[in-house]
Design an enzyme around this catalytic site. Structure first.
Site, mmCIF file in Angstrom:
data_model
loop_
_atom_site.group_PDB
_atom_site.id
_atom_site.type_symbol
_atom_site.label_atom_id
_atom_site.label_comp_id
_atom_site.label_asym_id
_atom_site.label_seq_id
_atom_site.Cartn_x
_atom_site.Cartn_y
_atom_site.Cartn_z
ATOM 1 N N ASP A 197 0.851 -1.190 0.000
ATOM 2 C CA ASP A 197 0.000 0.000 0.000
ATOM 3 C C ASP A 197 0.892 1.246 0.000
ATOM 4 O OD1 ASP A 197 -1.662 2.189 1.727
ATOM 5 O OD2 ASP A 197 -3.021 0.899 0.633
ATOM 6 N N ILE A 198 0.537 2.248 -0.827
ATOM 7 C CA ILE A 198 1.304 3.487 -0.883
ATOM 8 C C ILE A 198 0.992 4.324 0.353
ATOM 9 C CG2 ILE A 198 1.767 5.590 -2.198
ATOM 10 C CD1 ILE A 198 0.871 4.118 -4.699
ATOM 11 N N ASN A 205 -2.974 13.160 -3.308
ATOM 12 C CA ASN A 205 -4.145 13.634 -4.064
ATOM 13 C C ASN A 205 -4.620 14.994 -3.574
ATOM 14 O OD1 ASN A 205 -4.535 11.595 -5.984
ATOM 15 N ND2 ASN A 205 -5.662 10.309 -4.574
ATOM 16 N N ASP A 214 -2.603 9.942 -10.041
ATOM 17 C CA ASP A 214 -2.620 8.866 -11.042
ATOM 18 C C ASP A 214 -1.213 8.571 -11.552
ATOM 19 O OD1 ASP A 214 -5.328 8.654 -10.779
ATOM 20 O OD2 ASP A 214 -5.831 9.669 -12.650
ATOM 21 N N GLU A 240 -4.933 2.486 -3.891
ATOM 22 C CA GLU A 240 -3.473 2.538 -3.902
ATOM 23 C C GLU A 240 -2.864 1.241 -3.369
ATOM 24 O OE1 GLU A 240 -4.792 4.698 -0.069
ATOM 25 O OE2 GLU A 240 -5.551 4.317 -2.081
#
Length: 321
Positions: A197-198, A205, A214, A240
């Site tokens: 997971d980021i 964002n 993106d 993500e």
């Protein structure tokens, strides 16, 4: 039943009803529904019975929802929810803790990418056209057959590949996981998986906008493809979050890969216009336990390990022993 406005703090009411098409419900710490707005009420009528928040999610996502409820912290994620027509659709979900111990849940449907839908529709029309062609033109039938096969291959690829990252999409990576578990059981071979997971992706964002977000997803997917070995399979699990399958691999091999990914991604720079962005990832690892695990319990263990990595400070990997 009390009105929703009476159950939450007054300063939140205006914000909640600003976009009334968003599904909103108030739940207790166990996920039991307390109150809901008109949009959620319409959804509830069309998909009865729904008594707890987990009932609106797919079976494989319910453990994650319950984990977020038990954490009682503000959360934002993307997940599939059963739509009114009976098919799953992606929703932008949020969970907000209230001062009285209850939690506020919101869900807004994410529209499918118009370009992707147009491409699928166009390819489907071509397939139908080829199938309906007359047997009369036998000379050109051979060429048309080749064209039809090419179109069908493209259609399958569109249905299996995530259009943003060009990795396998959620349905395909879960299908591959199920196949690898069957293979591991049949041949008594090792199988490890990683959920990646980021870190702080919502901040990316919020700070730079979704177009930059993106591009970050695309660059992380590129690093994922570039730093995994050929037999391994990677896919975008949702939002993500990514899922990596490591056939014939034990925890040591999976940990070495996770360490390499954490290092490479943290050192990479995502350059978008005038912005230079650094991101990190958190990874959870689990190995299939023969005669104990199923594919979904294996996924749950890896997912929980990823959240342990988050709690431990992020930019790291954690193994579920």
């Amino acid at each position: 039943m009390k009105k929703l406005e009476q159950l939450i703090s007054p300063n939140k009411v205006g914000e909640l009803f600003e976009n009334i098409h968003v599904m909103i419900t108030l739940v207790d710490s166990s996920g039991a529904l307390i109150s809901w707005n008109h949009a959620f009420g319409d959804y509830k009528k069309s998909n009865s019975p729904i008594n707890k928040l987990e009932d609106i999610f797919l079976q494989q996502d319910r453990h994650q929802v319950n984990f977020k409820l038990s954490a009682a912290s503000q959360e934002h994620w993307t997940s599939e929810i059963i739509s009114n027509n009976g098919t799953p659709s992606f929703f932008d979900c949020a969970l907000i803790p209230m001062s009285n111990g209850n939690l506020l849940f919101t869900a807004e449907k994410i529209a499918s990418t118009p370009d992707t839908q147009k491409l699928i529709d166009r390819l489907n029309r071509q397939v139908k056209m080829f199938r309906l062609e007359s047997e009369a033109a036998k000379k050109i039938a051979r060429n048309k057959q080749v064209e039809m096969e090419s179109v069908m291959i493209q259609a399958r690829e569109v249905a299996q590949i995530d259009p943003l990252t060009f990795l396998l999409n959620r349905r395909m990576i879960v299908k591959e996981l199920q196949s690898e578990v069957i293979r591991a059981v049949r041949y008594n071979s090792p199988l490890s998986i990683s959920v990646m997971d980021i870190d702080y992706f919502k901040s990316v964002n919020d700070t730079y906008g979704h177009l930059v977000g993106d591009e970050v997803l695309r660059q992380v997917a590129y690093q994922l493809r570039d730093h995994t070995r050929q037999p391994d399979i990677a896919g975008r699990y949702g939002g993500e979050e990514f899922l990596i399958l490591l056939p014939n691999s034990d925890l040591k091999a999976a940990a070495e890969q996770a360490s390499r990914l954490c290092r490479q991604i943290s050192q990479a720079v995502v350059q978008v216009q005038e912005h230079s962005i650094h991101v990190t990832v958190s990874i959870g690892i689990a190995q299939f336990r023969h005669e104990v695990d199923t594919w979904d319990t294996l996924l749950n263990r890896s997912d929980n390990a990823m959240y342990e990595a988050k709690r431990a400070g992020r930019n790291r990997w954690v193994v579920d022993e």
